[in-house]
Design a protein around this motif. Structure first.
Motif: not given
Length: 272
Positions: A137-142
């Protein structure tokens, strides 16, 4: 603007100076700010009644997302979250995060299974660490809230007619043992678009592990697909079209030409 209405200019952290006119035009077209543009080229940001309501809602959701991201970032970077309140990472143009906001963020992240840890007798976290899902989740752009949303499970199979894909066959679109094709002349509904993505996700999730593909990349792809499905059902087809492009590009990067063709086919189906 919720706390600074009217505003002659926006903070640079919110909007770079060179983009201000574009932002003003967009907000004015949406009737969120008053038409204050004058012949000499000056303007300010004066919220309409609808704009004030939207601003209040936006501030609340932004602060929640800011707290979630800063908590995850702090834990990932330092191994703890105690330095957020009163530290440079706990403040931006909307003000400093409070102990209550950080506590609510910790509870929310735990509910979403993005963190795990230990609590004291008052049910407050004393230690926390990111789960694999939290790292993704932290890596995601969302936004973190969107990336962690559960997706309802579909118990049916949808069939569509294959008329306008040209050389793209139904097997390429739907995958092995699937028939999921689309009449591209009339476009698709958001439910049909989600069903196409759901089929793709199912194929990716059930495929055997590939020695040249990092499992964390697979998890990122699955999370991205979950996001566009869950958010798309709420936001509609226009949002889905915009969100699909970077997701499709990431899938093509991870899986190569075979899935690049399938994601291109889905993208083509979204053209109305």
């Amino acid at each position: 603007m919720a706390d600074n209405d009217p505003a002659v200019a926006l903070p640079v952290q919110v909007c770079p100076y060179d983009d201000a006119r574009f932002v003003y035009d967009e907000l004015e077209n949406l009737e969120l700010v008053e038409d204050t543009y004058t012949l000499d080229g000056s303007y300010d940001f004066h919220l309409t009644t609808v704009g004030k309501m939207r601003a209040r809602n936006t501030v609340e959701s932004y602060r929640e997302e800011f707290a979630r991201r800063q908590v995850l970032s702090s834990i990932a970077r330092t191994g703890h979250f105690t330095g957020i309140v009163g530290g440079p990472d706990g403040e931006d143009f909307t003000g400093a995060l409070t102990h209550q906001e950080v506590g609510l963020a910790l509870d929310d992240l735990a509910d979403r299974r993005l963190i795990t840890g230990q609590r004291n007798a008052n049910n407050e976290f004393t230690y926390a660490e990111l789960t694999p899902k939290g790292h993704r989740a932290l890596r995601s752009s969302f936004p973190i809230e969107d990336a962690a949303m559960p997706v309802p499970v579909s118990n049916h199979v949808t069939n569509y007619s294959a008329e306008n894909y040209g050389t793209i066959s139904s097997q390429v679109v739907g995958g092995q043992n699937h028939t999921v094709t689309v009449n591209n002349t009339e476009g698709v509904t958001i439910e049909e678009a989600v069903e196409l993505v759901r089929t793709l996700r199912s194929d990716i999730a059930s495929a055997p592990a590939h020695p040249n593909i990092d499992p964390s990349d697979v998890e990122d792809v699955l999370d991205d697909l979950d996001t566009v499905m869950s958010k798309g059902l709420k936001r509609g087809l226009e949002w889905f079209r915009t969100a699909w492009a970077p997701v499709a590009a990431n899938i093509a990067t991870v899986y190569g030409q075979e899935l690049a063709d399938r994601t291109f086919a889905i993208g083509s189906a979204l053209v109305t």
